[in-house]
Design a protein around this motif. Structure first.
Motif, PDB file in Angstrom:
ATOM      1  N   VAL A   1       1.305  -1.365  -0.098  1.00 51.53           N
ATOM      2  CA  VAL A   1      -0.143   0.150  -0.159  1.00 51.53           C
ATOM      3  C   VAL A   1       1.065   1.941  -0.084  1.00 51.53           C
ATOM      4  CG1 VAL A   1      -1.936   0.894   1.517  1.00 51.53           C
ATOM      5  CG2 VAL A   1      -1.407  -1.368   1.071  1.00 51.53           C
TER       6      VAL A   1
ATOM      7  N   PRO B   1      -3.321  -0.079  -3.821  1.00 50.63           N
ATOM      8  CA  PRO B   1      -3.613   1.245  -3.505  1.00 50.63           C
ATOM      9  C   PRO B   1      -2.316   2.232  -3.575  1.00 50.63           C
ATOM     10  CG  PRO B   1      -4.716  -0.640  -1.814  1.00 50.63           C
ATOM     11  CD  PRO B   1      -3.094  -1.362  -3.176  1.00 50.63           C
TER      12      PRO B   1
ATOM     13  N   ASN C   1      -3.987   2.345  -7.646  1.00 52.49           N
ATOM     14  CA  ASN C   1      -4.754   2.440  -7.671  1.00 52.49           C
ATOM     15  C   ASN C   1      -5.266   3.744  -7.087  1.00 52.49           C
ATOM     16  OD1 ASN C   1      -6.292   0.263  -9.541  1.00 52.49           O
ATOM     17  ND2 ASN C   1      -6.982  -1.042  -8.003  1.00 52.49           N
ATOM     18  N   TYR C   2      -6.088   5.218  -7.180  1.00 50.90           N
ATOM     19  CA  TYR C   2      -5.825   5.850  -6.332  1.00 50.90           C
ATOM     20  C   TYR C   2      -7.465   6.949  -6.560  1.00 50.90           C
ATOM     21  CZ  TYR C   2      -4.191   8.743 -10.408  1.00 50.90           C
ATOM     22  OH  TYR C   2      -4.488   8.686 -11.604  1.00 50.90           O
TER      23      TYR C   2
ATOM     24  N   ILE D   1     -11.103   2.616  -3.157  1.00 50.29           N
ATOM     25  CA  ILE D   1      -9.814   2.124  -3.681  1.00 50.29           C
ATOM     26  C   ILE D   1      -9.453   1.040  -3.147  1.00 50.29           C
ATOM     27  CG2 ILE D   1      -7.856   3.387  -3.440  1.00 50.29           C
ATOM     28  CD1 ILE D   1      -9.433   4.265  -5.611  1.00 50.29           C
ATOM     29  N   LEU D   2      -9.336   0.901  -1.521  1.00 50.26           N
ATOM     30  CA  LEU D   2      -8.683  -0.165  -0.795  1.00 50.26           C
ATOM     31  C   LEU D   2      -9.541  -1.413  -1.367  1.00 50.26           C
ATOM     32  CD1 LEU D   2      -8.109   1.429   3.021  1.00 50.26           C
ATOM     33  CD2 LEU D   2      -6.517   0.973   0.865  1.00 50.26           C
TER      34      LEU D   2
END
Length: 670
Positions: A151, A506, A433-434, A499-500
């Motif tokens: 992460v 992430p 992913n953000y 997102i998570l």
């Protein structure tokens, strides 16, 4: 091969010579047993002088010899680490001091008074000889964490700790502040396992910022790529940065550097003469003798040029070997893959990285676009690269703001954006992913401002993203209205959960962990002040605790599903898309949906065969009854309708609150 006195080849002598005298094509300042060899590649010059600076004295000026076409070198005895130096060259009839592109430390002020002049260059261009050998890594090694278990927390070295009340004054805003006891405790509390640092290599503010007494706070205007920025050090940037990375590794935290190889701080034709413009302008893409500008910064580096390619590769290896960094995020990375105007995923740069025994093993992340022709290249980078996924950013913002017709695309994003990132290349080629990044609104501002407020940047509010897909939910900016505040908090939970729990890696803006606001500024690149420095006094413990809990649960759940859906085994699992009443979703129904659930069940090939997770989305303004499949014993691990984090057992018909995101698992395997 050197011959011995009896005519035999002496490998021992060759080894001795290579240790005592660095190879002449090793550019920069290379220490050897009794001195230092300085080498500069400057094919545009007919004469180069080395300047050795001594405090309070005029520099020692030494003529360099051209060892081979373009390679200028000088060996100087008794030079040790810490020696200041620069190069003196001629350009357009003027004498300039220029920095060593291979310098590994700089001592000159990282500022000047426009217009830049030869007299100012004698101060700015000063570099320093570095010896990496004495630093003690104490046997600490990198965590070497798989990308699917990572992460990423994007962090500005100065902004993170400049206002932290529990960081020692000497460490605030500095490399050592990253490893202060207060920050190490913060990382542990929030399950932070990777810091992505905004550029920390020596950079210069653009002339228009200097004229306004502003600076390039983010650091995206590179000057010397191999030198850590001394502004983040108390005394010694090289050793303090190494210490920070060593201690982060000791606490199982990786470090990714944001690097900028698409342009340099020399800017366009009117920009300063720092090095390349005078020593080898062929490093730039040319168009009728005009510098091409695929970056919006005035010039573009040409990685087809052998010297430019070598410099970038040598720089990356230097950071990986001497600083033990774990990976790189490449700013405007479409540029580094260009062959002239065209982008090629099989360019020389990508091939060089792929075959390099060091660089092929680190994390590689692309910002997959620039502003040049066909600059948007999402999903087109080589399979060993991850890419920043702006599609999930835009779709997530749209869905929770209430834009119609977005849910089908949102479903695609949750499943790893496989329309751009084929699962056949997972886990190597994953989306990053953000929902927020440094260039844009913070999460708090995403739910507090409908428009950007960038007047402080001095560009009449014309800079920054115009398409923010944000909302203020009734009042522009801060409010004490409890109803609006509650809506904003739920929307923040919705976006972070999206997102998570989507498939991919992430990316979290560290500022969002404490709900930092930039007062609506979505382009705070020149705000080296409390606008950008994190305000630790406003930390919301309920929000922070919820965030930390969801990160831990993501780490326990999502990687095993990425693993199951990767490569040749990706088709051996079951994925079911349903309406809230449990009926299967038909293709023609997607455009009008406001709710759905997705159940993923691991196939028999997997070590956790039969395990399921279920994600349910309600983007509407009214609650829905969600029918859960009866063949599993479900547990709710995330319900964004509340900031409660207790794992609970749902009802057979679970209430799916308005504007909410629900995650269930089928057993107690957290």
């Amino acid at each position: 091969m050197i011959k011995s006195s009896n005519g035999s080849e002496s490998n021992l002598m060759v080894l001795f010579m290579s240790i005592c005298f660095p190879a002449p094509y090793s550019l920069g300042a290379q220490l050897y047993g009794s001195g230092c060899r300085f080498t500069l590649y400057a094919p545009d010059q007919d004469c180069v002088h080395l300047l050795l600076w001594h405090q309070g004295h005029q520099p020692q000026r030494l003529a360099m010899r051209e060892y081979k076409r373009g390679y200028w070198t000088k060996e100087v005895a008794d030079v040790v680490a810490g020696q200041d130096y620069s190069f003196e060259i001629s350009h357009n009839g003027q004498t300039w001091c220029v920095a060593d592109p291979y310098a590994q430390a700089v001592t000159g002020p990282l500022s000047y008074q426009p217009p830049y002049t030869p007299s100012q260059s004698t101060l700015l261009a000063r570099c320093q000889v570095v010896d990496h050998a004495p630093f003690d890594w104490q046997g600490v090694s990198s965590p070497q964490r798989p990308m699917c278990d990572t992460v990423i927390f994007e962090t500005h070295v100065k902004g993170l700790t400049q206002q932290h009340p529990d960081v020692e004054p000497a460490e605030k805003g500095r490399y050592l502040g990253l490893i202060s006891p207060a920050m190490l405790a913060f990382y542990q509390q929030h399950h932070i396992n990777c810091l992505q640092l905004l550029p920390i290599t020596a950079c210069l503010p653009e002339p228009h910022l200097l004229s306004q007494q502003k600076t390039n706070y983010w650091g995206y205007n590179p000057y010397v790529w191999m030198a850590p920025d001394p502004r983040y050090a108390e005394k010694d940037a090289v050793n303090e940065l190494k210490t920070a990375i060593r201690e982060l590794h000791r606490h199982d935290i990786e470090v990714i550097l944001d690097v900028v190889f698409n342009h340099t701080a020399e800017g366009g034709d009117g920009g300063p003469i720092l090095h390349f413009k005078a020593i080898d302008q062929a490093m730039y893409l040319q168009d009728n003798q005009q510098l091409r500008n695929y970056t919006g910064c005035g010039n573009t580096l040409d990685l087809r040029h052998p010297a430019a390619l070598k410099l970038v590769l040598d720089t990356l290896r230097m950071w990986a070997t001497h600083y033990h960094v774990d990976g790189f995020r490449f700013d405007l990375a479409a540029t580094v893959g260009r062959d002239g105007e065209a982008f090629h995923p099989h360019s020389a740069f990508f091939h060089a990285i792929a075959q390099d025994p060091i660089l092929s093993t680190v994390k590689l992340i692309a910002e997959p676009w620039d502003i040049g022709p066909n600059g948007y290249q999402l999903g087109q980078f080589p399979a060993n690269w991850a890419e920043c996924n702006d599609k999930i950013r835009d779709t997530t913002r749209s869905v929770w703001r209430g834009d119609p017709g977005k849910l089908q695309d949102f479903a695609t994003r949750l499943m790893g954006s496989r329309d751009f990132f084929s699962a056949s290349h997972w886990p190597d080629h994953l989306p990053i992913n953000y929902v927020t990044y440094h260039d844009g609104f913070t999460l708090q501002d995403m739910v507090s401002y409908a428009k950007r407020h960038n007047h402080a940047n001095g560009e009449n509010n014309r800079d920054g993203h115009g398409d923010n897909r944000s909302a203020n939910y009734g009042i522009e900016g801060p409010t004490d209205d409890p109803t609006i505040m509650a809506v904003r908090e739920q929307q923040k939970r919705n976006m972070i959960a999206s997102i998570l729990f989507s498939l991919g890696t992430p990316h979290i803006l560290t500022a969002d962990l404490i709900s930092h606001s930039q007062q609506g500024n979505n382009n705070a690149y020149c705000q080296d002040n409390p606008t950008s420095w994190l305000n630790w006094q406003t930390k919301d413990h309920a929000w922070s605790n919820w965030f930390a809990t969801m990160i831990a649960r993501r780490n326990a759940i999502v990687p095993r599903f990425i693993d199951a859906l990767s490569g040749t085994q990706r088709h051996l699992n079951q994925i079911a898309w349903r309406h809230s009443n449990g009926d299967p979703i038909q293709d023609h129904q997607w455009p009008n949906l406001q709710t759905f659930s997705c159940q993923i069940t691991l196939g028999a090939h997997h070590s956790n065969a039969g395990q399921s997770t279920l994600i349910a989305i309600n983007s509407s303004d009214t609650a829905q009854a969600l029918r859960l499949p009866s063949d599993h014993q479900w547990r709710i691990v995330c319900d964004t309708a509340t900031d409660e984090t207790t794992v609970t057992a749902p009802e057979a018909f679970q209430c799916l609150a308005a504007k909410s995101f629900l995650v269930c698992i089928d057993s107690d395997w957290l």
